[in-house]
Design a protein around this motif. Structure first.
Motif, PDB file in Angstrom:
ATOM      1  N   TYR A  91       5.491  33.981  17.151  1.00 43.07           N
ATOM      2  CA  TYR A  91       6.727  34.266  17.898  1.00 43.07           C
ATOM      3  C   TYR A  91       7.575  35.312  17.172  1.00 43.07           C
ATOM      4  O   TYR A  91       7.958  36.336  17.752  1.00 43.07           O
ATOM      5  CB  TYR A  91       7.553  32.990  18.124  1.00 43.07           C
ATOM      6  N   SER A  94       5.847  38.744  17.122  1.00 45.69           N
ATOM      7  CA  SER A  94       5.805  39.467  18.402  1.00 45.69           C
ATOM      8  C   SER A  94       7.211  39.888  18.829  1.00 45.69           C
ATOM      9  O   SER A  94       7.382  40.881  19.533  1.00 45.69           O
ATOM     10  CB  SER A  94       5.143  38.611  19.485  1.00 45.69           C
ATOM     11  N   ALA A  95       8.224  39.135  18.387  1.00 41.35           N
ATOM     12  CA  ALA A  95       9.595  39.539  18.717  1.00 41.35           C
ATOM     13  C   ALA A  95       9.983  40.813  17.964  1.00 41.35           C
ATOM     14  O   ALA A  95      10.891  41.534  18.371  1.00 41.35           O
ATOM     15  CB  ALA A  95      10.566  38.412  18.364  1.00 41.35           C
ATOM     16  N   ARG A 380      12.375  25.436  24.620  1.00 41.52           N
ATOM     17  CA  ARG A 380      11.884  26.772  24.227  1.00 41.52           C
ATOM     18  C   ARG A 380      12.563  27.887  25.022  1.00 41.52           C
ATOM     19  O   ARG A 380      12.121  29.028  25.007  1.00 41.52           O
ATOM     20  CB  ARG A 380      10.372  26.848  24.412  1.00 41.52           C
ATOM     21  N   ARG A 381      13.634  27.553  25.730  1.00 37.69           N
ATOM     22  CA  ARG A 381      14.266  28.555  26.595  1.00 37.69           C
ATOM     23  C   ARG A 381      14.872  29.705  25.815  1.00 37.69           C
ATOM     24  O   ARG A 381      15.010  30.803  26.328  1.00 37.69           O
ATOM     25  CB  ARG A 381      15.348  27.891  27.464  1.00 37.69           C
ATOM     26  N   GLN A 383      13.662  31.292  23.405  1.00 37.53           N
ATOM     27  CA  GLN A 383      12.709  32.198  22.756  1.00 37.53           C
ATOM     28  C   GLN A 383      12.564  33.533  23.494  1.00 37.53           C
ATOM     29  O   GLN A 383      12.563  34.595  22.872  1.00 37.53           O
ATOM     30  CB  GLN A 383      11.359  31.498  22.603  1.00 37.53           C
ATOM     31  N   LYS A 384      12.449  33.489  24.817  1.00 37.26           N
ATOM     32  CA  LYS A 384      12.248  34.757  25.544  1.00 37.26           C
ATOM     33  C   LYS A 384      13.479  35.656  25.409  1.00 37.26           C
ATOM     34  O   LYS A 384      13.353  36.872  25.215  1.00 37.26           O
ATOM     35  CB  LYS A 384      11.936  34.477  27.018  1.00 37.26           C
ATOM     36  N   LEU A 385      14.650  35.035  25.493  1.00 39.80           N
ATOM     37  CA  LEU A 385      15.879  35.831  25.355  1.00 39.80           C
ATOM     38  C   LEU A 385      15.873  36.585  24.024  1.00 39.80           C
ATOM     39  O   LEU A 385      16.130  37.787  23.966  1.00 39.80           O
ATOM     40  CB  LEU A 385      17.097  34.903  25.444  1.00 39.80           C
ATOM     41  N   SER A 387      13.283  37.300  21.968  1.00 41.23           N
ATOM     42  CA  SER A 387      12.245  38.324  21.778  1.00 41.23           C
ATOM     43  C   SER A 387      12.496  39.529  22.679  1.00 41.23           C
ATOM     44  O   SER A 387      12.292  40.669  22.265  1.00 41.23           O
ATOM     45  CB  SER A 387      10.842  37.742  21.973  1.00 41.23           C
ATOM     46  N   ASP A 388      12.973  39.296  23.910  1.00 44.60           N
ATOM     47  CA  ASP A 388      13.313  40.441  24.770  1.00 44.60           C
ATOM     48  C   ASP A 388      14.389  41.306  24.114  1.00 44.60           C
ATOM     49  O   ASP A 388      14.312  42.537  24.122  1.00 44.60           O
ATOM     50  CB  ASP A 388      13.834  39.970  26.138  1.00 44.60           C
ATOM     51  N   GLN A 391      13.068  43.180  21.046  1.00 42.52           N
ATOM     52  CA  GLN A 391      12.154  44.272  21.400  1.00 42.52           C
ATOM     53  C   GLN A 391      12.897  45.443  22.032  1.00 42.52           C
ATOM     54  O   GLN A 391      12.562  46.605  21.797  1.00 42.52           O
ATOM     55  CB  GLN A 391      11.046  43.762  22.323  1.00 42.52           C
TER      56      GLN A 391
END
Ligand SMILES: [Zn+2]
Length: 743
Positions: A91, A94-95, A380-381, A383-385, A387-388, A391
């Motif tokens: 994680y 990749s972030a 896990r909500r 995590q996407k915020l 990493s987005d 990136q």
């Protein structure tokens, strides 16, 4: 759509205010918008940006200066039993995290430590969890911070070393407020000299880490209050002498730990938890000369400090003391606040705004969550915020790395005043100065003034000559040396706004009989401070003056909650109508309606303009939101700066802006705070702003290649009139950055 100023010129006079505002922008009206629209005035005079800094060869920078993204899954005792190390490392890798925090700790060992009293976590079972995490991070090319916690330990350590504990006035041991099996360790004892170095040396002997960090020490936002045998020999708490002893000890340990970190590799270092913005515990001038990583532990808003700009306020403090060294703000993805859920995500809009503020104010991104139950979190909500966001930022590192602030106003941050000043008796000390800080902050944001903080111990002319004005919002504690530096600044041509008890205490927090800057400001104390019982005092308009622009149809303006009565001055602009009964209304009239006591004292000396308000006007504005106080502050800032600005951002809405010089050019950051949750609860929705026009005068010889909006990912047109650059950002959602590339 008309902009704020043209609208005011053409239509404000003919419409009631509320109707007029709804005409401007019927979609999103807030109190802040009303206040903003209510403040009229001409666009400031643009003065040219300074000549561009010489380029820096990145290969000459220490490695930490190149870190832009920090990741931390804060490890719990249970994690060795449940955390999936591969998922964790994948994680953060990749972030795009450059570095991750991995727990060594000191409260619980995450590896088979042999240091006495370094208790193994009960789920460790002899495993080298720390070592496995270090290996997984290294394999993916991420650097590693070895994270320790020296603030608490267990009963067996206490039995063997009763001298390690913090103690109450009655001699009893201070325990963790949440788990009484843990005692609080005292920073003045051998615990810090022996136990912490033993762990650091053990880590150095076993692992490849890049640097060391301690959580939980030094204290944030306050000073310790301990009555152990060592501390009993120190000066009394809450005195300047104690603060000096505290700072000496912090620096002694900091340097000692830093030397231990370097025993293995010279480019390793030590850093500790900081934060508390203007109310940081350690003296930030001294610490700023030592620290190479400012860890701003300012994770989110709470109901007792709900101002939306909590993170960027911290960034301004870092900018004041770090001189370009690395600073990162710990943004919690979890639910921070007075009621906490440290293992559940917070509102995405709120989490994002904290990351926005981190970047806008010049710090590096740092995203943080606690615990990895069920592999890599039950929730896990977040995590996407993260990493987005990481990136996206990674694509724009050059524009998002500031080199120099483009502000022409300096706000003095009085750390001694914040920590030690005896506030008016009716107020709570901690809150009083926080309210003062937020008051001046809110006023400057509302007026769209570009400003920096300036540390009280960094007032040398070389550093402050760039500012057209210095603001001293109740900087009560000032030394003779600091006062002399301020006089030198005024002699050089600088301007000043000061308020209330500024300079009424010396550096040892001893009360002075007279204002230390009385000669400069043209003031002399008539009586001791007066508070409010009933109606607060009023300011009577005596004559016209630019600081009164926009006031009409009234003889009185609101004063402030507290004031220091000063002696009369010739030809005053405002005089005090003393406060009186507010209830019953039968008695709510002034027994004395006209005095010679000034409610503001203004001076002009060559090109300097000086203004002194006897009331605590910034704080009273924060408490009341009174638009008259806001207008008075804005007009006064404009008057003392002679309405000069380096960068002007015009448009509707309540926003915070930062203007930076960067390696590729310039970056103008706009943070949209026009939101019903700006000062209560969390952001849940974004209320977009319309066009914002940016104007600045380029230094000679500088040409613009492009203006790009980094959030909406588009290139926008720009216009040059001579050397004045104009462009319009059509819309701001939560955050926008206009990146100007120059050639
Ligand atoms: Zn102690």
């Amino acid at each position: 759509m008309p902009n704020r100023r043209s609208f005011l010129k053409t239509s404000a006079a003919s419409l009631p205010l509320v109707t007029a505002i709804q005409t401007v922008n019927p979609a999103a009206i807030s109190v802040e918008t009303i206040a903003d629209v209510a403040i009229s005035g001409q666009a400031p005079k643009l003065i040219p940006l300074p000549a561009r800094l010489a380029p820096v060869d990145p290969s000459t920078l220490p490695w930490q200066q190149k870190i832009r993204r920090v990741g931390q899954s804060n490890m719990t005792e249970h994690d060795p039993a449940v955390m999936n190390i591969e998922d964790w490392a994948d994680y953060w890798h990749s972030a795009g995290a450059d570095i991750v925090f991995i727990s060594v700790t000191g409260i619980l060992a995450f590896y088979p430590s042999k240091v006495q009293f370094h208790r193994h976590g009960k789920f460790l079972n002899g495993r080298d969890f720390f070592g496995e995490c270090v290996a997984a991070a290294r394999k993916r090319g991420m650097r590693v911070v070895a994270r320790m916690s020296p603030d608490l330990n267990w009963g067996d350590a206490l039995d063997a070393h009763p001298e390690w504990a913090m103690r109450d006035g009655d001699g009893s041991v201070l325990l963790s407020s949440e788990d009484s099996r843990l005692f609080r360790t005292c920073m003045f004892t051998n615990y810090m000299d022996d136990y912490v170095p033993a762990i650091m040396r053990e880590i150095n002997s076993l692992y490849e880490v890049d640097c060391f960090y301690t959580n939980g020490w030094p204290p944030i936002g306050s000073l310790p209050n301990c009555h152990c045998s060592v501390c009993s020999r120190l000066p009394p708490p809450n005195t300047t002498a104690y603060w000096r002893a505290f700072n000496d000890r912090v620096l002694q340990l900091w340097n000692k730990y830093d030397a231990i970190a370097k025993e293995k590799k010279p480019d390793s270092f030590y850093f500790a938890n900081l934060g508390g913005n203007v109310r940081c515990g350690p003296n930030l001038d001294r610490l700023g000369r030592t620290a190479v990583w400012f860890q701003a532990d300012n994770q989110g808003r709470s109901s007792d400090d709900p101002a939306i700009w909590g993170c960027s306020l911290q960034g301004r403090v870092c900018n004041a003391v770090m001189d370009g060294q690395f600073a990162a703000n710990v943004s919690a993805a979890y639910s921070t606040g007075t009621v906490r859920w440290r293992n559940a995500a917070k509102n995405p809009a709120e989490a994002k705004m904290w990351l926005n503020e981190t970047l806008a104010s010049g710090m590096a991104l740092y995203y943080h969550f606690i615990g990895s139950e069920a592999g890599f979190g039950e929730d896990r909500r977040w995590q996407k915020l993260g990493s987005d966001y990481f990136q996206w930022a990674r694509r724009h590192d050059a524009h998002l790395t500031p080199r120099r602030s483009l502000a022409n106003i300096g706000v003095i941050m009085g750390q001694s005043t914040q920590l030690l000043y005896p506030v008016p008796a009716a107020a709570h000390a901690h809150d009083y100065m926080r309210e003062t800080t937020h008051g001046i902050y809110a006023a400057l944001l509302n007026g769209r003034f570009a400003f920096d903080f300036v540390h009280e111990d960094r007032l040398d002319l070389e550093r402050i000559r760039k500012y057209r004005a210095l603001l001293l919002p109740n900087i009560a504690v000032l030394s003779e040396r600091q006062c002399q530096q301020i006089r030198d600044y005024v002699r050089f041509g600088g301007s000043i706004i000061a308020s209330f008890e500024t300079g009424l205490y010396d550096e040892n927090v001893q009360r002075r009989e007279e204002f230390a800057l009385g000669d400069l400001l043209g003031i002399s104390k008539a009586e001791d401070m007066i508070g409010t019982n009933g109606n607060a005092f009023y300011a009577r308009i005596e004559r016209s003056h630019p600081i009164l622009d926009g006031f009409s149809n009234t003889n009185w303006l609101p004063g402030a909650q507290n004031r220091v009565p000063v002696k009369s001055v010739p030809d005053p602009v405002l005089t005090v109508v003393p406060g009186f009964v507010q209830y019953p209304p039968e008695l709510a009239y002034p027994p004395v309606s006209h005095t010679q006591e000034p409610a503001v004292v203004l001076r002009e000396v060559a090109s300097s303009r000086l203004a002194y308000f006897p009331g605590d006007i910034e704080r009273t504005f924060w408490l009341t939101g009174h638009g008259d106080l806001l207008r008075l502050l804005h007009n006064t800032v404009r008057w003392v700066t002679q309405d000069q600005a380096l960068v002007h951002v015009d448009g509707d809405g309540f926003l915070e802006f930062f203007a930076w010089e960067t390696a590729p050019g310039y970056a103008i950051h706009l943070l949209n705070y026009t939101n019903p949750n700006a000062h209560h609860g969390w952001l849940s929705t974004v209320y977009p702003l319309g066009p914002q026009t940016v104007n600045m005068t380029l230094p000679s010889g500088v040409k613009v290649k492009a203006v790009d909006l980094l959030r909406s990912d588009r290139r926008i047109p720009f216009r040059l009139e001579g050397s004045v650059l104009h462009f319009t950002i059509p819309r701001v959602d939560d955050y926008e950055i206009a990146a100007v590339t120059v050639v």
